[in-house]
Enzyme design. Structure first.
Site, PDB file in Angstrom:
ATOM      1  N   CYS A  13      37.203  32.522  56.659  1.00  0.00           N
ATOM      2  CA  CYS A  13      37.141  31.084  56.918  1.00  0.00           C
ATOM      3  C   CYS A  13      36.522  30.807  58.278  1.00  0.00           C
ATOM      4  CB  CYS A  13      38.541  30.504  56.880  1.00  0.00           C
ATOM      5  SG  CYS A  13      39.596  31.297  58.082  1.00  0.00           S
ATOM      6  N   CYS A  61      38.661  31.856  61.185  1.00  0.00           N
ATOM      7  CA  CYS A  61      38.678  33.296  61.446  1.00  0.00           C
ATOM      8  C   CYS A  61      37.583  33.664  62.430  1.00  0.00           C
ATOM      9  CB  CYS A  61      38.433  34.089  60.172  1.00  0.00           C
ATOM     10  SG  CYS A  61      39.480  33.650  58.802  1.00  0.00           S
ATOM     11  N   ASP A  73      45.105  55.370  34.725  1.00  0.00           N
ATOM     12  CA  ASP A  73      45.710  56.548  35.328  1.00  0.00           C
ATOM     13  C   ASP A  73      47.027  56.066  35.942  1.00  0.00           C
ATOM     14  OD1 ASP A  73      46.043  59.035  36.715  1.00  0.00           O
ATOM     15  OD2 ASP A  73      45.332  57.988  38.504  1.00  0.00           O
ATOM     16  N   ASP A  90      41.823  56.818  39.978  1.00  0.00           N
ATOM     17  CA  ASP A  90      41.484  56.997  41.386  1.00  0.00           C
ATOM     18  C   ASP A  90      41.332  58.449  41.782  1.00  0.00           C
ATOM     19  OD1 ASP A  90      44.195  57.745  41.279  1.00  0.00           O
ATOM     20  OD2 ASP A  90      44.335  57.413  43.432  1.00  0.00           O
TER      21      ASP A  90
END
Lengths: 52, 727
Positions: free
Chosen positions: B42, B45, B446, B626
């Site tokens: 934003c 930020c 997984d 992963d």
């Protein structure tokens, strides 16, 4: 219709100015962060004192 | 067509060697620090981050790039990235260090700027030629018309020559490979339109297609640029992931310890692996005892004991004590690389997917050439040898059919969709991944690290008396082992204060020992404290000679795991759990999430084979995994997703990377993919419709430059608007 002899070069010159401005903006990296720049213009951080 | 060209199959491969060279260069200079900040989003930020970083001593300036979600900092050599990361962490922003070398903006940025420049020039020329054309369309005659045509030619010819280069180049490449891509008819139309217009202008003709030629260039370049941007963002994020991991090892020499690249290690070298570090090579432990986490390789969630003579493989994580490992295989021979070979086999088995755009181009190119050429022949025959008229009509056919809308149809939708998914934390690495995702009917997950975080949490704290909990908390607090940390945290959350235990001592590979009210207390592996091991993840507490107590743990669910399974089931997908872990742990999780179909103790080969069987049976499988053990399965699946925490090899093998911790966006991604494929088809239908109307007009010889300009811009605009409707 002699006026065309002036108007066409003038319009081409003005268009060319626009193109030159675009090329300059591109070269000075103003298209690198379009999303950030759209937010940055609303920030008032440097309104009073320009960024060093 | 460019849309279908894959992104580098392995962005990390391209990036990694550069990483090492340039890391050295940066050390010397030490001026620029580049951090990735996935959390910036934003306006506030930007100023918060920039202002705070500028206050750090030694920092010259900081600039946030919101598009790429990065901050670059100019600073003295004394400023370390770690200090800045810590500072940002206090502000509440997660930051990761990036290697500026890998992300050298040079190549990608140069290409992007090059395309943008051509696009800008084409836009300038289009606007000017259009102004002149309006005069011609409204009835300028004789000398005025010729003058306007000449001025148009002076603008259009250099523009086509400059801006059209990307098309000419790729058309030339296609022709040399004896193919007819989308770019061949485009280039032909550009050249023919410019050529015939020059001829007509010289002979004071009525029609010149300069406006059409420039407009064509502009619209098609627009599609090309959108396509390029989508891919550049994907590539830079993929490089970011690669830049986070530079494979290094601590080699033990007679003279001491030195940090070397893993590729430089030789069998027989000794390397030190710190607690918490990843084993960089295959080898045998020569010194030290510890527990190692094999979950990324095998899917087992239970840590295994390792001591002298235990064989360890690259990719395992050392949990408690320092280890010295003698290298038996490094680099090309290591198990990591053998797994990569498995991936290569699986990938060659994957049926080559032809994208929608490719299929459209394949049907379209020959048709256009045949149409234009037959129009030429027929008119030559009708007009009894009037070549000028015949060429004019053939050019009109080529221009009218030219795929402005086709060239925009896919990039516009893909840009809209991947932008949307990127904001939800999904990175599309492959151009056709969205289309493939839309076809999925089976989803295979997984377990460890994917549906769970691979981080344990205690499950039976309530079964133990308070006193035992206090002792366990005290012992657990002394160790960095994940199970200990989880227990200490769980006890703190339950309001248990650690008891006072003296002589605390960690025995790497076994557990923690201490003295409490004169009794020896031990907390650790079953064998060491004298308990009988259970078949679930557990550690054991022995107080003096009393019977040991078991503290059981379950893997913590990844946020959104229950949600994603529920939503996918609701969408009518078959959900399956496929894990290398023991049946007990897998069935427990399957029950918790409501997955009926599960399989445990699957070896990497089993996983890949199962996926291939399913594909052979006509199922379209989405694999989410992963670990290294999933890599071959990820490559074999129709489309695959891996979380950012996955091993590099798994991320490379998958089409989509999940950037956040939350797994819920996957069901959303499937929905968006289905929607966007529908939009692409709609767009093809729209541009097809325009052609059905416009082509007969061109074939009959009624097409004027005005009609061509209208058809082209109308269809392009409709298609772009339709793409933006994507929600």
């Amino acid at each position: 219709m002699e006026i065309l002899g002036y108007l066409i070069p003038i319009s081409l010159f003005l268009g060319g100015l626009g193109l030159a401005a675009f090329v300059w903006a591109l070269r000075s990296q103003q298209f690198d962060d379009p999303e950030g720049d759209s937010h940055r213009i609303l920030a008032d951080d440097y309104d009073d004192v320009p960024r060093a | 067509m460019a849309v279908s060209a894959p992104i580098s199959a392995c962005p990390a491969c391209v990036a990694a060697p550069g990483a090492e060279d340039l890391a050295a260069a940066r050390d010397a200079k030490g001026a620029r620090i580049l951090l990735s900040m996935p959390g910036v989003h934003c306006a506030a930020c930007i100023s918060t981050v920039e202002r705070d970083l500028a206050r750090h001593p030694g920092v010259g300036s900081a600039r946030v790039n919101l598009t790429l979600k990065r901050v670059s900092v100019e600073a003295d050599a004394s400023v370390t990235p770690e200090a800045l990361i810590e500072r940002l962490d206090k502000l509440g922003y997660e930051a990761l260090e990036l290697d500026p070398g890998v992300l050298s903006m040079t190549e990608t940025d140069r290409q992007g700027r090059d395309l943008l420049m051509r696009l800008g020039v084409a836009f300038f020329a289009m606007m000017n030629v259009m102004l002149l054309s309006v005069a011609v369309w409204s009835g300028a005659e004789d000398a005025t018309r010729d003058l306007f045509h000449w001025v148009s030619a002076a603008i259009a010819l250099p523009t086509v020559a400059f801006s059209g280069q990307p098309f000419f180049r790729s058309a030339w490449a296609a022709l040399r490979a004896r193919r007819l891509g989308m770019d061949v008819p485009i280039s032909l139309a550009l050249i023919l339109a410019s050529g015939i217009s020059v001829y007509e202008t010289i002979h004071s003709g009525h029609h010149a297609y300069f406006d059409a030629a420039v407009m064509l260039t502009f619209f098609l370049l627009g599609g090309r640029y959108l396509d390029f941007r989508t891919r550049a963002i994907a590539r830079s994020a993929a490089q970011e992931l690669a830049a986070l991991e530079v494979p290094r090892a601590q080699r033990l020499m007679d003279t001491g310890e030195e940090t070397v690249n893993v590729v430089d290690l030789q069998p027989g070298d000794l390397v030190r692996v710190r607690p918490g570090g990843r084993v960089p090579v295959d080898g045998v432990v020569t010194d030290g005892t510890t527990e190692i986490d094999r979950s990324l390789l095998t899917g087992e969630s239970l840590p295994a004991w390792a001591g002298p003579d235990t064989v360890v493989s690259a990719g395992e994580v050392n949990l408690t004590g320092p280890l010295v490992v003698r290298v038996t295989a490094a680099g090309k021979d290591s198990s990591l690389h053998r797994m990569a070979d498995l991936v290569a086999v699986a990938e060659s088995a994957r049926t080559r997917y032809t994208s929608l755009a490719d299929r459209a181009a394949r049907a379209y190119s020959p048709l256009v050439h045949v149409l234009a050429f037959s129009a030429f022949l027929v008119w030559l025959w009708i007009s009894q040898g009037d070549v000028r008229l015949a060429v004019n009509i053939a050019a009109a056919v080529l221009i009218i059919t030219c795929p402005c809308a086709l060239g925009l149809a896919v990039p516009a939708v893909v840009t809209a969709a991947s932008g949307k998914l990127f904001r939800k934390g999904l990175l599309i690495k492959n151009g056709t991944a969205l289309e493939r995702l839309a076809e999925v009917d089976t989803v295979v997950f997984d377990k460890t690290g994917t549906l769970t975080l691979g981080a344990p949490e205690p499950t039976n704290l309530a079964d133990h008396p308070r006193e035992a909990l206090q002792v366990a908390a005290a012992l657990a607090g002394a160790s960095a082992h994940p199970l200990s940390q989880a227990l200490a945290q769980g006890a703190r959350a339950a309001g248990v204060h650690p008891a006072k235990v003296d002589d605390l001592r960690e025995v790497p590979g076994y557990g923690v020992e201490g003295r409490w009210r004169g009794q020896i207390v031990r907390f650790g592996r079953a064998g060491w404290v004298g308990a009988t091991p259970r078949d679930v993840t557990a550690t054991y507490l022995a107080i003096g000679d009393a019977a040991p107590r078991a503290f059981t743990f379950a893997d913590r669910l990844r946020p959104g795991a229950a949600d994603v399974v529920e939503k996918l089931t609701a969408q009518g997908k078959h959900v399956m759990l496929l894990s290398g872990d023991v049946p007990g742990a897998v069935s427990e999780l399957a029950q918790r999430l409501g997955i009926a179909d599960w399989r445990a103790e699957a070896l990497p080969q089993d996983k890949a084979a199962l996926i291939m069987d399913m594909s052979a049976a006509g199922r379209r499988v989405l694999m989410v995994g992963d670990g290294l053990n999933d890599t071959a399965a990820l490559a074999a699946a129709h489309v695959s997703v891996s979380p950012a925490s996955a091993l590099d090899a798994a991320r490379v093998a998958s089409d989509i990377v999940l950037l956040g911790r939350d797994i819920a966006p996957i069901s959303e991604a499937v929905r968006i993919a289905e929607k966007s494929t529908r939009r692409i088809r709609e767009n093809f239908a729209i541009s097809g419709l325009y052609n059905v109307v416009a082509v007969p007009i061109a074939l009959l010889g009624f097409a004027t430059p005005l009609a061509a300009a209208l058809a082209m811009s109308l269809s392009s605009i409709t298609v772009s608007l339709n793409a933006l409707r994507l929600k």
